[in-house]
Design an enzyme around this catalytic site. Structure first.
Site, PDB file in Angstrom:
ATOM      1  N   ASP A   1       0.050   1.311  -8.141  1.00  0.00           N
ATOM      2  CA  ASP A   1       0.398   2.130  -6.972  1.00  0.00           C
ATOM      3  C   ASP A   1       1.674   1.572  -6.348  1.00  0.00           C
ATOM      4  OD1 ASP A   1       0.290   4.048  -4.995  1.00  0.00           O
ATOM      5  OD2 ASP A   1      -1.339   3.111  -3.870  1.00  0.00           O
TER       6      ASP A   1
ATOM      7  N   TRP B   1      -1.521 -14.398   6.009  1.00  0.00           N
ATOM      8  CA  TRP B   1      -0.396 -13.698   6.604  1.00  0.00           C
ATOM      9  C   TRP B   1       0.872 -14.106   5.862  1.00  0.00           C
ATOM     10  CZ3 TRP B   1       0.676  -9.780   9.709  1.00  0.00           C
ATOM     11  CH2 TRP B   1       1.992  -9.667  10.208  1.00  0.00           C
TER      12      TRP B   1
END
Length: 277
Positions: free
Chosen positions: A184, A82
């Site tokens: 991307d 995280w």
């Protein structure tokens, strides 16, 4: 990951249009998990591989991958560290400089050792010495074929695409060395982590020409002038950039045409008219 400690909390994370995402806390870890019940078997393996390639380059931070579901599973998932978001005034400056350094990580050929995905679409990456041939066959040509199969190419659009592919050498330089691209990079595929440190996420990596990456960052906006100024401090844009920018953006517009439909058709047609009339 091997964490068998007690589960404390699970919270959904909004923003994805392909997978479900969750913030998960256990007694021993704080994780980010993406789940997709309709993913092809190797979908998240390819994401993990792309993150590994970016990590090896050492130019920008990427989340650590803890675990990826086996390819035989009937649903896919990936477990990562995280990364708490802490945007700072210099986050985009750091991102621009880091991306320029990433684009100094070179290879002999265009492509990648593995195929991967752009969004949920397949992205072929067979090694190729010629950038024009790689762009024609494995980027623009492949997406053109997918669009044709889905009935997204009216006669004029198809004819213009075929004409463009035949004449790519008029606009595209072929002499530059392949560099590692995120592949991307829009504004949703990076985040400012602790102390404003930029992290790259959701890659579609391959070795290509760096202007290909920069062109996509300009397609939908979301990057400030600080980002581009910092990039050019490390590595100025080439003299060819303005000429090839719309052409490189065409690849991503074809991807969006194949993913989301005719909403993106007029933008595709506009670029085609610019180059081939």
């Amino acid at each position: 990951m091997g964490d068998t400690s007690h589960l404390i909390d699970v919270q959904p994370v909004p923003g994805g249009d392909i997978s479900q995402a969750f913030e998960v806390r256990t007694e021993n870890n704080h994780c980010f998990i993406k789940i997709n019940r309709n993913a092809v078997p190797d979908f998240f393996q390819k994401e993990a591989y792309g993150l590994q390639q970016l990590r090896q380059a050492g130019a920008l931070s990427v989340p650590q991958v803890y675990h990826v579901s086996p390819s035989s599973a009937d649903h896919g998932y990936i477990v990562m560290e995280w990364v708490p978001t802490e945007p700072a005034a210099d986050s985009e400056t750091k991102l621009g400089r880091g991306l320029a350094r990433l684009h100094q990580y070179t290879h002999t050929y265009y492509g990648l050792a593995e195929n991967n995905y752009i969004g949920k679409l397949p992205q072929p990456n067979g090694w190729e010495k010629s950038w024009i041939r790689f762009l024609s066959e494995q980027r623009l040509g492949f997406q053109t074929k997918l669009a044709d199969e889905q009935g997204m190419l009216p006669a004029k659009r198809k004819a213009r695409l075929e004409k463009l592919l035949d004449r790519l050498g008029q606009w595209v330089p072929d002499e530059r060395r392949p560099v590692l691209l995120h592949g991307d990079l829009w504004s949703g595929n990076w985040l400012a982590g602790p102390r404003g440190t930029p992290y790259l996420i959701d890659p579609a990596v391959f070795y290509g020409q760096r202007e290909f990456e920069l062109a996509f960052t300009e397609l939908f906006g979301g990057f400030s002038p600080r980002f581009y100024a910092a990039y050019q401090e490390v590595q100025p844009l080439s003299e060819h950039y303005e000429d090839v920018r719309p052409l490189y953006q065409l690849y991503y517009l074809l991807v969006h045409l194949n993913l989301f439909g005719e909403t993106y058709g007029p933008a595709v047609d506009r670029i085609l008219r610019h180059y081939v009339g």
